[in-house]
Design an enzyme around this catalytic site. Structure first.
Site, mmCIF file in Angstrom:
data_model
loop_
_atom_site.group_PDB
_atom_site.id
_atom_site.type_symbol
_atom_site.label_atom_id
_atom_site.label_comp_id
_atom_site.label_asym_id
_atom_site.label_seq_id
_atom_site.Cartn_x
_atom_site.Cartn_y
_atom_site.Cartn_z
ATOM 1 N N HIS A 1 0.803 -1.197 -0.212
ATOM 2 C CA HIS A 1 -0.105 0.023 0.058
ATOM 3 C C HIS A 1 0.939 1.182 -0.044
ATOM 4 O O HIS A 1 0.513 2.338 -0.506
ATOM 5 C CB HIS A 1 -0.958 -0.087 1.208
ATOM 6 N N GLU B 1 -9.129 -11.904 -7.566
ATOM 7 C CA GLU B 1 -7.682 -11.489 -7.133
ATOM 8 C C GLU B 1 -7.404 -12.952 -6.109
ATOM 9 O O GLU B 1 -6.381 -12.596 -5.461
ATOM 10 C CB GLU B 1 -7.650 -10.511 -6.319
ATOM 11 N N ASP C 1 -3.117 -8.995 -5.621
ATOM 12 C CA ASP C 1 -3.386 -10.139 -4.695
ATOM 13 C C ASP C 1 -3.368 -11.572 -5.390
ATOM 14 O O ASP C 1 -2.977 -12.434 -4.889
ATOM 15 C CB ASP C 1 -4.954 -9.765 -4.021
HETATM 16 C C1 PEP Z 1 -4.992 -6.024 -6.660
HETATM 17 O O1 PEP Z 1 -4.716 -6.958 -5.592
HETATM 18 O O2 PEP Z 1 -4.423 -6.299 -7.726
HETATM 19 C C2 PEP Z 1 -5.822 -5.034 -6.515
HETATM 20 C C3 PEP Z 1 -5.646 -3.780 -7.494
HETATM 21 O O3 PEP Z 1 -6.030 -4.609 -5.344
HETATM 22 P P1 PEP Z 1 -5.341 -3.880 -3.923
HETATM 23 O O4 PEP Z 1 -3.799 -3.666 -4.586
HETATM 24 O O5 PEP Z 1 -5.976 -2.783 -3.633
HETATM 25 O O6 PEP Z 1 -5.119 -5.020 -3.087
HETATM 26 MG MG MG Z 2 -6.423 -6.744 -3.906
#
Ligand code: PEP
Ligand code: MG
Length: 582
Positions: free
Chosen positions: A192, A434, A458
Site C-alpha cells: 500500500h 484476486e 493479490d
Molecule cells: C490487486 O490486488 O491487484 C488490487 C488491484 O487491489 P489492491 O492492490 O488494492 O489489493
Molecule cells: Mg487486491
C-alpha cells in the site's frame, strides 16, 4: 557518499534531508532511576497520559457504536473502565514510589505482572482481559512517549521520510507538501505504501534493508524512485547526475503527454480502454489529464484512514460524487471497502489476527459488518445520479459471497428508494478476481456478475504464497510466473465466453511488457496509476493485435517468470524503436 538499493516503487527524483520515522514499537522505552523530588512530576505525567487515552478511547467507542454496533463498542467500554480502575493505578503509584523507576518502566512492569497472573487462569473471559490490559497500557505508553507517529502530519520543512514501514493511516495523514520522498525498509512494489506513493506522485524506494540504522537523521539524500537508488551524502557529481536524470524524465513525460487525447488503439485497429486507479478523490483531476478514459479502480477504503474519523454515508456520498463529477461521460468503478490484510482499521475491531492476509478482509469483513457495507452501498447508489458508476466487490472467493453481496446491494437499493433517492435502474456490479479460487472458477462467477477486474497484486500473492509487502520475499512476487498468467488467461477466456468485460487493475497493467502480453491474451481494459497510462498507451499504439496474439501465445509456452519477462521486454523495446523511427 554511500549508495543503497531498494525496489523502485514510485518514479521521480527527490533531494532532501532524512527524517527518521520510528514505529511506536521501535521507540526504546526509557528505563532510569528518578530522584525523589521528581516522583510527583512523574505521577502527574501519567495522569495526563491517562486522560488523553480516555479521550481517545471515548472517540473510538462512539465511532464503533455508530459504524459497527453495540457489541464492538463494548470492547472500548471495557477499556474505559480499566482506565478508571483505582486498583490498577494504586498498584502503579505504589510501585513508582517504592522503586523510583520512571513511569513508563513501572507501567510495563505492572502490565507484565497482570498479564502473567491472568495468563495462567483457565477462565476464557479473564484471558480476554489480557489483550485489553495490553491495549490500554500500550495506549497510555504511546501518550507518555509522545507517539512519534503524529509527527508526519505536520512538518515545518521539506524532508525525505526514512521508516521501517508506514501504515495506510501514516500515508493518508502525512504532510504531503513537505514530504519529498519515501524510503522504507519494508514493502514491495505492490504494497500500500508503493501504491499511495504513486498516487501522490511522490518518489519512493522501498525494501532498503537497515535504512534506519544506516542513514542518520538530517543526512542529505538523493532518492531515485525510478531506479531504486538512494544516495546518502551525495558528492557534486552525483548531484549533477540526478539533475540530468530529472531533466530527461521531464522530457520523456512531455513527449508522452502528446498522446493524451489519442485513443488506445493497435496499429490494426483494435481498441482497448486505459483507465486509472485512484485512492483519494483529489486524484480524479489528474485522470483525464494523463489521457485515461475513466477510473477502473477507486480504492474506497482510503477514505477510512483519516485520523479520528470514519466517514458516514453522507460523507462517502460526497466523495464519490466528487470523483464522478470530475469524470463527465467516463465510467468510474468504485471498489467497496477492502480493509483487513495489511490495511487494518483497528476502530472496527479488526487487527490482531494471526494471519490477516488470509483472514477477515474485504468482502468477508463487509458481509459480517452489514451496517458498514450497506451505508457504503447506499452512498455509491446515491452518487450514481452524478455519473456512470460501477460497483466492484473485492476478494470474492465463493459464489455465496457474490450472491450475498448482490442481495445486500438490492437491500441498499430499496433503502434508497424508500428515502426517495432516484437511482438508475441498471448499475453494473462486478468482482475483482484476486484469489486463485475465483480465477479457476471464473466460468461460474461470470454468470452472476457484470464484469471482472483481475487484481494481480493479490492474485500473485495468493497464487505464489508470497506476502506482497514483505521485502524479504518481494523478488518472488512476480506476476509473470507461468501459474499467474495461466490464471489470467483462464479468467479472460471465461469472461469472454460469458460476454462480460474483463479488465485488470493490479500494478502489472502499468508495465508495458505485461501490457503487451495482456493485450495478446485479449484483455479489454487496463487500469493503472494515472502517471503510467501514457507509456502503456504508446506501446499499444505501436503494435498490431495479430502480433500481440502471437507474442502472447509464445510467452505462454515459456517456463519461467524471468524468461517471459525478458522475452516481452525485448519485444517492447523493438516496437518502441520502430515507433521512434516512424
Ligand atoms: C490487486 O490486488 O491487484 C488490487 C488491484 O487491489 P489492491 O492492490 O488494492 O489489493
Ligand atoms: Mg487486491
Amino acid at each position: 557518499m554511500r549508495e543503497y538499493r531498494g525496489f523502485p516503487a514510485s518514479p521521480g527524483i527527490a533531494r532532501g534531508p532524512a527524517l527518521l520515522f520510528f514505529d511506536d514499537e521501535e521507540v526504546v522505552t526509557p528505563n532510569f532511576v528518578l530522584a525523589e523530588r521528581d516522583i510527583d512530576g512523574e505521577w502527574a505525567r501519567l495522569l495526563v497520559a491517562v486522560e488523553k487515552a480516555k479521550a481517545e478511547v471515548t472517540v473510538l467507542r462512539d465511532r464503533a457504536h455508530d459504524m459497527a454496533g453495540a457489541e464492538q463498542a463494548s470492547i472500548f467500554d471495557a477499556h474505559l473502565l480499566m482506565l478508571s480502575d483505582p486498583d490498577l493505578f494504586e498498584n502503579v503509584e505504589k510501585r513508582l514510589r517504592s522503586t523510583f523507576r520512571n513511569i513508563e518502566r513501572v507501567l510495563i512492569e505492572v502490565e507484565t505482572e497482570f498479564v502473567d497472573r491472568l495468563s495462567g487462569v483457565e477462565d476464557p473471559q479473564l484471558q480476554e482481559r489480557v489483550a485489553d490490559i495490553q491495549d490500554v497500557s500500550r495506549r497510555i505508553l504511546g501518550h507518555l512517549l509522545h507517539a512519534e507517529r503524529a509527527t508526519l502530519a505536520k512538518l515545518d520543512r521539506d524532508v525525505v521520510v526514512v521508516a521501517r514501514d508506514l501504515l495506510p493511516s501514516d500515508m493518508m495523514n502525512m504532510d504531503r507538501e513537505h514530504v519529498l520522498a519515501l524510503i522504507t525498509e519494508a514493502g514491495g512494489k505492490t504494497s500500500h505504501v508503493a501504491i499511495l506513493a504513486r498516487a501522490f506522485e511522490m518518489p519512493a524506494v522501498l525494501g532498503v534493508g537497515e535504512a534506519l540504522d544506516a542513514i542518520g537523521a538530517g543526512t542529505p539524500l538523493i532518492v531515485d524512485g525510478s531506479s531504486g537508488l538512494v544516495i546518502a551524502d551525495p558528492d557534486a557529481a552525483a548531484g549533477a547526475r540526478a539533475e540530468l536524470t530529472r531533466t530527461r524524465e521531464a522530457e520523456r513525460v512531455r513527449e508522452l503527454a502528446g498522446l493524451r487525447d489519442l485513443p488506445a488503439v493497435t496499429t490494426d485497429g483494435d481498441r482497448v480502454l486505459l483507465k486509472a486507479n485512484i485512492e483519494v478523490p483529489d486524484e480524479a483531476d489528474s485522470v483525464l489529464a494523463h489521457g485515461a478514459e475513466g477510473v477502473g479502480l477507486f480504492r474506497s477504503e482510503f477514505l477510512f484512514f483519516k485520523p479520528g474519523h470514519i466517514p458516514g454515508e453522507d460523507e462517502q456520498y460526497r466523495a464519490y460524487r466528487r470523483v464522478l463529477e470530475a469524470m463527465p461521460g467516463h465510467p468510474v468503478t468504485i471498489r467497496t471497502l477492502d480493509i483487513g490484510g495489511d490495511k487494518v482499521l483497528p476502530d472496527f475491531g479488526a487487527g490482531g489476527e494471526k494471519n490477516p492476509l488470509l483472514g477477515w478482509r474485504a468482502i468477508r469483513f463487509c458481509l459480517s459488518k452489514t451496517e458498514v457495507f450497506l451505508a457504503q452501498l447506499r452512498a455509491i447508489l446515491r452518487a450514481s445520479a452524478h455519473g456512470d458508476v460501477r460497483i466492484m466487490f473485492p476478494m470474492i472467493s465463493t459464489v455465496e459471497e457474490l450472491d450475498q453481496a448482490r442481495d445486500l446491494l438490492a437491500t441498499a437499493r430499496s433503502e434508497c428508494a424508500r428515502r426517495c433517492h432516484d437511482i438508475p435502474d441498471r448499475i453494473p456490479a462486478g468482482i475483482m478476481i484476486e484469489v486463485p479460487s475465483a480465477a479457476i472458477a471464473s466460468d461460474i462467477l461470470a454468470a452472476r456478475c457484470d464484469f471482472f477486474s483481475i487484481g494481480t497484486n493479490d492474485l500473485t500473492q495468493y497464487t505464489l504464497a508470497v506476502d506482497r509487502g514483505n521485502e524479504r520475499v518481494a523478488a518472488l512476487h512476480d506476476p509473470f510466473h507461468p501459474a499467474v498468467i495461466r490464471l489470467i488467461r483462464t479468467t479472460i477466456e471465461n469472461g469472454k465466453a460469458a460476454g462480460i468485460p474483463v479488465g485488470l487493475c493490479g500494478e502489472m497493467a502499468a508495465d508495458p511488457a505485461a501490457a503487451l502480453l495482456l493485450l495478446g491474451l485479449g484483455l479489454g481494459e487496463f487500469s493503472m496509476s494515472s502517471q503510467s497510462v501514457p507509456a502503456v498507451k504508446r506501446l499499444i499504439r505501436s503494435v498490431a493485435m495479430t502480433e500481440a496474439r502471437e507474442i502472447a501465445a509464445e510467452a505462454m509456452t515459456m517456463k519461467t517468470a524471468s524468461g517471459i519477462r525478458g522475452f516481452l521486454e525485448d519485444r517492447v523495446a523493438g516496437f518502441e524503436d520502430a515507433a521512434r523511427r516512424r
